[in-house]
Motif scaffolding. Structure first.
Motif, PDB file in Angstrom:
ATOM      1  N   PHE A 165      12.558  33.856 101.290  1.00 23.62           N
ATOM      2  CA  PHE A 165      12.377  35.088 102.056  1.00 23.62           C
ATOM      3  C   PHE A 165      11.777  34.799 103.429  1.00 23.62           C
ATOM      4  O   PHE A 165      12.099  35.462 104.414  1.00 23.62           O
ATOM      5  N   TYR A 166      10.873  33.819 103.481  1.00 26.30           N
ATOM      6  CA  TYR A 166      10.270  33.437 104.758  1.00 26.30           C
ATOM      7  C   TYR A 166      11.322  32.834 105.689  1.00 26.30           C
ATOM      8  O   TYR A 166      11.379  33.161 106.884  1.00 26.30           O
ATOM      9  N   ALA A 167      12.172  31.969 105.152  1.00 25.10           N
ATOM     10  CA  ALA A 167      13.166  31.272 105.971  1.00 25.10           C
ATOM     11  C   ALA A 167      14.207  32.222 106.565  1.00 25.10           C
ATOM     12  O   ALA A 167      14.626  32.050 107.714  1.00 25.10           O
ATOM     13  N   ILE A 168      14.631  33.249 105.799  1.00 28.62           N
ATOM     14  CA  ILE A 168      15.696  34.125 106.303  1.00 28.62           C
ATOM     15  C   ILE A 168      15.247  34.966 107.487  1.00 28.62           C
ATOM     16  O   ILE A 168      16.083  35.553 108.186  1.00 28.62           O
ATOM     17  N   ALA A 222      10.963  25.458 105.301  1.00 30.75           N
ATOM     18  CA  ALA A 222      10.927  26.416 104.189  1.00 30.75           C
ATOM     19  C   ALA A 222      12.251  26.451 103.446  1.00 30.75           C
ATOM     20  O   ALA A 222      12.286  26.443 102.209  1.00 30.75           O
ATOM     21  N   ALA A 223      13.369  26.484 104.194  1.00 34.10           N
ATOM     22  CA  ALA A 223      14.684  26.540 103.563  1.00 34.10           C
ATOM     23  C   ALA A 223      14.976  25.276 102.766  1.00 34.10           C
ATOM     24  O   ALA A 223      15.542  25.329 101.672  1.00 34.10           O
ATOM     25  N   ALA A 224      14.588  24.130 103.304  1.00 26.15           N
ATOM     26  CA  ALA A 224      14.815  22.868 102.596  1.00 26.15           C
ATOM     27  C   ALA A 224      13.926  22.758 101.358  1.00 26.15           C
ATOM     28  O   ALA A 224      14.363  22.287 100.306  1.00 26.15           O
ATOM     29  N   SER A 225      12.688  23.218 101.476  1.00 25.75           N
ATOM     30  CA  SER A 225      11.749  23.116 100.358  1.00 25.75           C
ATOM     31  C   SER A 225      12.112  24.049  99.214  1.00 25.75           C
ATOM     32  O   SER A 225      11.929  23.708  98.038  1.00 25.75           O
ATOM     33  N   CYS A 226      12.624  25.236  99.555  1.00 30.79           N
ATOM     34  CA  CYS A 226      12.942  26.189  98.493  1.00 30.79           C
ATOM     35  C   CYS A 226      14.010  25.637  97.559  1.00 30.79           C
ATOM     36  O   CYS A 226      14.042  25.967  96.374  1.00 30.79           O
ATOM     37  N   ALA A 227      14.877  24.758  98.074  1.00 27.56           N
ATOM     38  CA  ALA A 227      15.947  24.195  97.252  1.00 27.56           C
ATOM     39  C   ALA A 227      15.395  23.372  96.096  1.00 27.56           C
ATOM     40  O   ALA A 227      15.934  23.408  94.984  1.00 27.56           O
ATOM     41  N   ILE A 250      15.492  31.665 110.732  1.00 26.64           N
ATOM     42  CA  ILE A 250      16.682  30.915 111.136  1.00 26.64           C
ATOM     43  C   ILE A 250      17.933  31.634 110.656  1.00 26.64           C
ATOM     44  O   ILE A 250      17.845  32.517 109.792  1.00 26.64           O
ATOM     45  N   PRO A 251      19.119  31.297 111.200  1.00 23.86           N
ATOM     46  CA  PRO A 251      20.360  31.971 110.794  1.00 23.86           C
ATOM     47  C   PRO A 251      20.595  31.899 109.286  1.00 23.86           C
ATOM     48  O   PRO A 251      20.269  30.895 108.640  1.00 23.86           O
ATOM     49  N   LEU A 252      21.183  32.963 108.734  1.00 23.78           N
ATOM     50  CA  LEU A 252      21.402  33.027 107.288  1.00 23.78           C
ATOM     51  C   LEU A 252      22.260  31.869 106.790  1.00 23.78           C
ATOM     52  O   LEU A 252      21.996  31.309 105.718  1.00 23.78           O
ATOM     53  N   ALA A 253      23.285  31.508 107.551  1.00 21.72           N
ATOM     54  CA  ALA A 253      24.155  30.417 107.121  1.00 21.72           C
ATOM     55  C   ALA A 253      23.383  29.106 107.023  1.00 21.72           C
ATOM     56  O   ALA A 253      23.629  28.290 106.132  1.00 21.72           O
ATOM     57  N   GLN A 254      22.440  28.907 107.916  1.00 17.48           N
ATOM     58  CA  GLN A 254      21.643  27.688 107.885  1.00 17.48           C
ATOM     59  C   GLN A 254      20.683  27.698 106.695  1.00 17.48           C
ATOM     60  O   GLN A 254      20.487  26.670 106.037  1.00 17.48           O
ATOM     61  N   VAL A 255      20.094  28.864 106.395  1.00 12.45           N
ATOM     62  CA  VAL A 255      19.227  28.975 105.224  1.00 12.45           C
ATOM     63  C   VAL A 255      20.003  28.642 103.957  1.00 12.45           C
ATOM     64  O   VAL A 255      19.571  27.840 103.124  1.00 12.45           O
ATOM     65  N   PHE A 256      21.178  29.260 103.816  1.00  8.67           N
ATOM     66  CA  PHE A 256      21.969  29.049 102.612  1.00  8.67           C
ATOM     67  C   PHE A 256      22.461  27.609 102.528  1.00  8.67           C
ATOM     68  O   PHE A 256      22.534  27.029 101.445  1.00  8.67           O
ATOM     69  N   ILE A 311      13.741  44.446 105.239  1.00  8.96           N
ATOM     70  CA  ILE A 311      12.403  44.930 104.873  1.00  8.96           C
ATOM     71  C   ILE A 311      11.306  44.006 105.383  1.00  8.96           C
ATOM     72  O   ILE A 311      10.110  44.353 105.327  1.00  8.96           O
ATOM     73  N   SER A 312      11.661  42.852 105.919  1.00  9.01           N
ATOM     74  CA  SER A 312      10.650  41.879 106.361  1.00  9.01           C
ATOM     75  C   SER A 312       9.816  42.398 107.530  1.00  9.01           C
ATOM     76  O   SER A 312       8.741  41.858 107.802  1.00  9.01           O
ATOM     77  N   LEU A 313      10.306  43.437 108.217  1.00 10.58           N
ATOM     78  CA  LEU A 313       9.531  44.021 109.309  1.00 10.58           C
ATOM     79  C   LEU A 313       8.349  44.835 108.786  1.00 10.58           C
ATOM     80  O   LEU A 313       7.401  45.100 109.517  1.00 10.58           O
ATOM     81  N   GLU A 314       8.416  45.241 107.511  1.00 12.71           N
ATOM     82  CA  GLU A 314       7.348  46.052 106.927  1.00 12.71           C
ATOM     83  C   GLU A 314       6.456  45.270 105.968  1.00 12.71           C
ATOM     84  O   GLU A 314       5.251  45.525 105.893  1.00 12.71           O
ATOM     85  N   LEU A 315       7.031  44.344 105.210  1.00 11.77           N
ATOM     86  CA  LEU A 315       6.309  43.656 104.148  1.00 11.77           C
ATOM     87  C   LEU A 315       6.345  42.147 104.355  1.00 11.77           C
ATOM     88  O   LEU A 315       7.330  41.615 104.872  1.00 11.77           O
ATOM     89  N   ASP A 316       5.270  41.466 103.917  1.00 10.60           N
ATOM     90  CA  ASP A 316       5.328  40.011 103.928  1.00 10.60           C
ATOM     91  C   ASP A 316       6.019  39.533 102.649  1.00 10.60           C
ATOM     92  O   ASP A 316       6.371  40.338 101.778  1.00 10.60           O
TER      93      ASP A 316
END
Length: 282
Positions: free
Chosen positions: A85-88, A151-156, A91-97, A28-33
């Motif tokens: 949501f911004y990070a996914i 973003a991924a590091a900060s969300c943690a 960058i690759p999902l595995a890296q975000v997680f 859905i990120s293509l439609e919504l921020d």
């Protein structure tokens, strides 16, 4: 069945829900921020929470005694979830997680300060071992730090604070109360942030199922997580979430052609080892 095993079973539900939310969020990120995603997710959640609470007769449990703590908890979660949501999308999902999985490390380190839970030498060792596994999987390049990595590091950090304040709330608040304020407060946050420019996008008919899935999966994930945290300490519950790493790595490979190499599983093995040690020491 002991409390650790019960908490682990609830976390399986959370893992499944968070994985589904990642797939829907990217779609859905293509439609919504991210703010709009959070707004519609929360509105979906309000409908579900009110419906279930009315059916179960638990709506009367909602009270206002801990509004300040609910507000703090939901500000932390709103910030962390928007960053996630911004990070996914970048960058690759595995890296975000993998970077998100520093959350249990922050929980272990911060719980003694906020929850007065005991920090042991084994807890520190488990945190260090898990962090080593995360570095092997993510392999962040200090010379090429991207907004997605930040973003991924900060969300943690924000997710760790969310988990800690959730644990604190479960001492006095019911799950219905926690989920009610989760959805209502974050709907308000989302409305303010998404509408500050006077332009709020509405999902298309094709995108609506993804929004509903995000709302349902997000709420179910928090129900499972909150239940697990009400059963066992935060420093035990959160490392179980490491199981999401190999799951999302396979999802990324299957649906998005994201590379999957041996080091991902080497890092995952260390993370599982840290998780196992953290659980068995209890």
């Amino acid at each position: 069945m002991n409390d650790t095993l019960r908490a682990a079973l609830w976390m399986i539900g959370a893992i499944t829900s968070f994985t589904a939310m990642a797939v829907a969020g990217r779609a859905i990120s293509l439609e919504l921020d991210t703010f709009e995603i959070m707004l519609f997710r929360s509105l979906t959640g309000i409908v579900i929470v009110l419906g279930v609470a009315l059916a179960a007769g638990t709506l009367g449990q909602v009270r206002r005694q801990k509004l300040g703590l609910h507000f703090t908890r939901n500000i932390c979660h709103f910030a962390g979830q928007n960053l996630w949501f911004y990070a996914i999308t970048l960058i690759p999902l595995a890296q975000v997680f993998a970077l998100e999985f520093t959350t249990p490390i922050w929980v272990i380190l911060l719980s003694p300060l906020i929850l007065q839970e005991r920090l042991t030498a084994m807890g520190l060792f488990c945190a260090g071992l898990g962090f080593l596994g995360i570095l092997i999987v993510a392999r962040p390049d200090a010379t090429a730090i991207s907004p997605g990595l930040i973003a991924a590091a900060s969300c943690a950090v924000f997710f760790a604070l969310t988990a800690i304040f959730t644990r604190k709330l479960t001492r006095t608040e019911t799950i219905t109360t926690i989920l009610f304020y989760l959805t209502v407060m974050q709907a308000v946050f989302g409305l303010i942030c998404a509408g500050y420019d006077g332009d709020i996008a509405v999902p298309s008919l094709a995108g609506l199922p993804w929004v509903v899935l995000i709302g349902c999966a997000g709420l179910l994930a928090h129900f499972c997580l909150t239940t697990a945290l009400s059963i066992a300490p935060a420093s035990v519950v959160m490392p179980i979430d490491f199981v999401r790493l190999p799951v999302i790595a396979v999802v990324g490979m299957a649906f998005y052609n994201e590379p999957l190499d041996t080091l991902v599983f080497v890092g995952a093995a260390l993370i599982f080892a840290a998780n196992y040690l953290n659980i068995t020491r209890r």
